[in-house]
Design a protein around this motif. Structure first.
Motif, PDB file in Angstrom:
ATOM      1  N   ALA A   1       2.107   8.126  -3.492  1.00  0.00           N
ATOM      2  CA  ALA A   1       1.328   7.207  -3.450  1.00  0.00           C
ATOM      3  C   ALA A   1       0.357   7.940  -4.796  1.00  0.00           C
ATOM      4  CB  ALA A   1       0.370   7.891  -2.591  1.00  0.00           C
ATOM      5  N   GLU A   2       0.581   8.168  -5.647  1.00  0.00           N
ATOM      6  CA  GLU A   2      -0.493   8.292  -6.783  1.00  0.00           C
ATOM      7  C   GLU A   2      -0.008   7.207  -7.965  1.00  0.00           C
ATOM      8  OE1 GLU A   2      -2.622  11.958  -8.071  1.00  0.00           O
ATOM      9  OE2 GLU A   2      -1.554  13.126  -6.425  1.00  0.00           O
TER      10      GLU A   2
ATOM     11  N   ALA B   1      -1.991  -0.971  -8.284  1.00  0.00           N
ATOM     12  CA  ALA B   1      -3.423  -1.321  -7.602  1.00  0.00           C
ATOM     13  C   ALA B   1      -3.631  -2.968  -8.648  1.00  0.00           C
ATOM     14  CB  ALA B   1      -4.670  -0.879  -7.352  1.00  0.00           C
TER      15      ALA B   1
ATOM     16  N   GLN C   1      -5.677  -0.238  -0.675  1.00  0.00           N
ATOM     17  CA  GLN C   1      -5.871   1.293  -1.097  1.00  0.00           C
ATOM     18  C   GLN C   1      -6.684   2.699  -0.250  1.00  0.00           C
ATOM     19  OE1 GLN C   1      -6.610   1.014  -5.090  1.00  0.00           O
ATOM     20  NE2 GLN C   1      -8.576   2.832  -5.088  1.00  0.00           N
TER      21      GLN C   1
ATOM     22  N   GLU D   1       1.891   4.590  -6.973  1.00  0.00           N
ATOM     23  CA  GLU D   1       2.449   3.626  -6.410  1.00  0.00           C
ATOM     24  C   GLU D   1       0.697   3.277  -6.447  1.00  0.00           C
ATOM     25  OE1 GLU D   1       5.000   3.130  -2.538  1.00  0.00           O
ATOM     26  OE2 GLU D   1       2.718   4.550  -2.238  1.00  0.00           O
ATOM     27  N   MET D   2       0.017   3.841  -6.958  1.00  0.00           N
ATOM     28  CA  MET D   2      -1.816   3.498  -6.837  1.00  0.00           C
ATOM     29  C   MET D   2      -1.964   3.090  -8.451  1.00  0.00           C
ATOM     30  SD  MET D   2      -3.358   6.096  -4.450  1.00  0.00           S
ATOM     31  CE  MET D   2      -5.574   6.417  -5.215  1.00  0.00           C
TER      32      MET D   2
ATOM     33  N   VAL E   1      -8.148  -5.201  -4.089  1.00  0.00           N
ATOM     34  CA  VAL E   1      -7.633  -4.523  -3.811  1.00  0.00           C
ATOM     35  C   VAL E   1      -8.387  -4.030  -2.473  1.00  0.00           C
ATOM     36  CG1 VAL E   1      -7.771  -1.534  -4.423  1.00  0.00           C
ATOM     37  CG2 VAL E   1      -6.925  -3.442  -6.019  1.00  0.00           C
TER      38      VAL E   1
ATOM     39  N   ALA F   1       0.716  -1.846  -0.147  1.00  0.00           N
ATOM     40  CA  ALA F   1       0.063  -0.271  -0.173  1.00  0.00           C
ATOM     41  C   ALA F   1       0.639   0.923  -0.322  1.00  0.00           C
ATOM     42  CB  ALA F   1      -0.335  -0.137   1.204  1.00  0.00           C
TER      43      ALA F   1
ATOM     44  N   THR G   1      -1.639   4.598   4.101  1.00  0.00           N
ATOM     45  CA  THR G   1      -2.898   3.691   4.097  1.00  0.00           C
ATOM     46  C   THR G   1      -3.644   2.917   5.287  1.00  0.00           C
ATOM     47  OG1 THR G   1      -2.414   4.094   1.956  1.00  0.00           O
ATOM     48  CG2 THR G   1      -3.784   2.629   2.077  1.00  0.00           C
TER      49      THR G   1
END
Length: 190
Positions: free
Chosen positions: A153-154, A160, A124, A156-157, A166, A10, A14
């Motif tokens: 983070a953006e 997903a 997430q 890494e997302m 998820v 994550a 998160t």
């Protein structure tokens, strides 16, 4: 029977570690936490083989060359962290399941390496604004550090979709329950 591999990844803030720790505390699932290796020095009361496997720079580099890691990352310049294949084997060969709390790219790589012997779960945040609120609420980072974490983070997302599952952590209790159910269904299929 060999144990299975549980990957939980994550973006920072998160709730990944909180979810993992809650599941380990419940003790309903036979899981052991994987001990990571690092080339940094022990801090405070940390012990080799308990908190981390503390390797010298040379040992860490040699381990990379010998393909001894399932994943590793240079988290800060010259500061490495990774998961040794021998650690996964130590736990799973004894019939226990191993849970990995690792970064997103590491999670994708471990899943590719172990395939059906691993389940990968991506935690997430409900959104970037909610994540910003959590990071600000921690009061441990400067505004600049928070912005860096949000940008990461953006990015890494975007990984997903490469995970088996998820789980959106918009309610901690619900997220713990969902992750626990996914793990139970994987390690104890009916």
């Amino acid at each position: 029977m060999a144990g299975k591999i549980i990957i939980v990844s994550a973006p920072s803030g998160t709730g990944k570690s909180t979810i993992i720790n809650a599941l380990l505390e419940k003790g309903e699932i036979d899981m052991q936490f994987s001990i990571s290796a690092t080339n940094r020095q022990p801090r405070g009361e940390e012990k080799h083989g308990v908190n981390y496997y503390f390797l010298s720079d040379e040992e860490f580099c040699r381990s990379i060359e010998e393909d001894a890691f399932v994943e590793y990352e240079e988290v800060y310049p010259g500061r490495f962290y990774g998961t040794l294949k021998s650690e996964i084997s130590r736990i799973t060969s004894d019939g226990h399941n191993v849970i990995l709390d690792i970064d997103v790219k590491g999670g994708v790589n471990v899943k590719k390496m172990y395939g059906g012997d691993a389940i990968s779960i991506f935690i997430q945040p409900p959104g970037i604004d909610a994540l910003r609120g959590r990071l600000v609420g921690r009061a441990t980072d400067s505004e600049e550090a928070i912005e860096q974490r949000l940008a990461k983070a953006e990015y890494e997302m975007s990984f997903a979709p490469e995970f088996d599952h998820v789980v959106v952590n918009d309610d901690l209790g619900s997220a713990i329950e969902k992750v626990g159910t996914l793990i139970k269904d994987y390690v104890c299929p009916e």
